[in-house]
Design an enzyme around this catalytic site. Structure first.
Site, mmCIF file in Angstrom:
data_model
loop_
_atom_site.group_PDB
_atom_site.id
_atom_site.type_symbol
_atom_site.label_atom_id
_atom_site.label_comp_id
_atom_site.label_asym_id
_atom_site.label_seq_id
_atom_site.Cartn_x
_atom_site.Cartn_y
_atom_site.Cartn_z
ATOM 1 N N HIS A 197 0.832 -1.206 0.000
ATOM 2 C CA HIS A 197 0.000 0.000 0.000
ATOM 3 C C HIS A 197 0.873 1.265 0.000
ATOM 4 C CE1 HIS A 197 -3.133 2.865 1.095
ATOM 5 N NE2 HIS A 197 -2.420 3.213 2.152
ATOM 6 N N HIS A 202 1.048 5.074 -2.168
ATOM 7 C CA HIS A 202 1.379 6.436 -1.729
ATOM 8 C C HIS A 202 2.617 7.046 -2.367
ATOM 9 C CE1 HIS A 202 -1.551 7.207 1.442
ATOM 10 N NE2 HIS A 202 -1.377 5.976 1.908
ATOM 11 N N GLU A 242 -6.102 9.333 0.102
ATOM 12 C CA GLU A 242 -6.459 7.910 0.033
ATOM 13 C C GLU A 242 -7.382 7.567 -1.147
ATOM 14 O OE1 GLU A 242 -5.041 5.474 1.408
ATOM 15 O OE2 GLU A 242 -4.082 6.356 3.161
ATOM 16 N N SER A 261 -3.918 1.087 -4.774
ATOM 17 C CA SER A 261 -3.407 -0.167 -4.244
ATOM 18 C C SER A 261 -4.528 -1.169 -3.983
ATOM 19 C CB SER A 261 -2.580 0.078 -2.968
ATOM 20 O OG SER A 261 -3.411 0.563 -1.943
#
Ligand code: H2B
Ligand code: FE
Length: 347
Positions: A197, A202, A242, A261
């Site tokens: 993730h 990110h 997010e 992700s």
């Protein structure tokens, strides 16, 4: 009274042990509880980190070898001190295989789903940081790369931080990153952040200057914010960093790490099913996200997705809007980050 906030980089060292450990009973955890209640109050159990209750549904919770490996890796984060290099991990063949499964699936989706900044940066991560199907990139190497691009750096973290601590890090252009990987039994599912993730979702965007500025803007606003304002900022973070979408000509692309992700939700977010609105921080801050849609179990492992997404015009535009929003919050002082001394100046 103003909540405590970090003034210098080394103050971030104090966050190290304030995390929820995998498999621990949720109700015993004040830190995590506040996050959980936040999402309950929004009537949602978020898809991305937990589908019902972390721990109880964690694929690794009952595996002693996995737990032992986790503590070996999180021990690095526990003892990490600001300014020191992050030790490399010798990932096992099984861990690399898990990474490979995720890498393969996601990189198939990036060309059509990810935003142009992601397309520009991803090959640079391949060239400079060992992003490959058969290699899990090392945090220090990635941190060095980000530092050269935007001044962002990574700090290892044991697990979920409170929203306050996590956002406060952004004021220093610091991203708290986990270093462990999800359980091998379910490579396409994780109830919490892991290296897949962080590194695939990110990291690419933190190499973009406007996105870096945008993220730091949320971080600066979070310093000493009231609990109420902090919740707003955390919700803005949720709908942008997010789960954010952005406009590219007549197309909509994804930039949020939770989308980039997660196979199932990425497809869903870009389909016509969910509602999409132009990004407006004062609206996003108060947005409730009701439980309505379930991911197909085979894809995401049975999470619950948001039904509304916000579309940013550009990261620059999003940054200006968040800055205006932050200025509208009442705080009896203002702050500025001094990059030379790595300190927060309170004005
Ligand atoms: N902690 C960690 N380690 N990683 C995250 O992605 C994260 C976090 N997200 N704490 C935060 C909370 C986010 O959900 C918002 C700010 O509440
Ligand atoms: Fe995340």
């Amino acid at each position: 009274s103003v909540p405590w906030f970090p003034r210098k980089m080394s103050d971030l060292d104090s966050f190290a042990e304030k995390v929820l450990e995998m498999g621990e009973d949720l109700s015993k955890h004040q830190f995590f509880m506040s996050r959980y209640i936040l999402h309950m109050s929004h009537l949602v159990l978020t898809a991305h980190f937990h589908s019902s209750i972390p721990g109880s549904d964690h694929p690794g919770a009952q595996d002693p070898a996995y737990r032992a490996r986790r503590s070996e890796i999180t021990n690095i984060a526990k003892t990490y001190r600001s300014g020191h290099p992050i030790p490399d991990i010798a990932y096992t063949p099984s861990e690399i295989a898990t990474w490979g499964a995720v890498f393969r699936r996601l990189t198939l989706m990036f060309p059509t789903a990810a935003c142009r900044e992601h397309h520009y940066i991803f090959p640079l991560l391949v060239q400079n940081c060992g992003y490959r199907e058969d290699n899990i990139p090392q945090l220090q190497q990635v941190s060095n790369f980000l530092k050269d691009c935007t001044g962002f750096t990574l700090r290892p973290v044991m697990g979920l931080l409170t929203s306050r601590d996590f956002l406060n890090g952004f004021a220093f252009r610091v991203f708290h990153s986990t270093q462990y990987i999800r359980h091998h039994s379910k490579p396409l599912y994780t109830p919490e952040p892991d290296v897949c993730h962080e590194l695939l979702g990110h990291v690419p965007l933190f190499a973009d200057p406007d996105f870096a500025d945008f993220s730091q803007e949320i971080g600066l606003a979070s310093l000493g914010a009231t609990d109420e304002d902090l919740e707003k900022l955390a919700t803005i973070y949720w709908f942008t960093v997010e789960f954010g979408l952005c406009r590219e000509g007549d197309k909509v692309k994804a930039y949020g790490a939770g989308l980039l992700s997660s196979f199932g939700e990425l497809e869903y977010a870009l389909s016509d099913a969910p509602e999409k609105r132009p990004f407006d921080p004062s609206k996003a801050a108060l947005q409730k996200y009701p439980v309505t849609e379930y991911q197909p179990v085979s894809v995401a492992g049975g999470g619950i997705v948001a039904v509304v997404y916000f579309i940013a015009e550009s990261f620059k535009d999003a940054k200006d809007k968040v800055r205006d929003f932050a200025a509208s919050l009442k705080r009896p002082f203002s702050v500025r980050y001094n990059a030379y001394t790595q300190t927060i100046e309170v004005l």
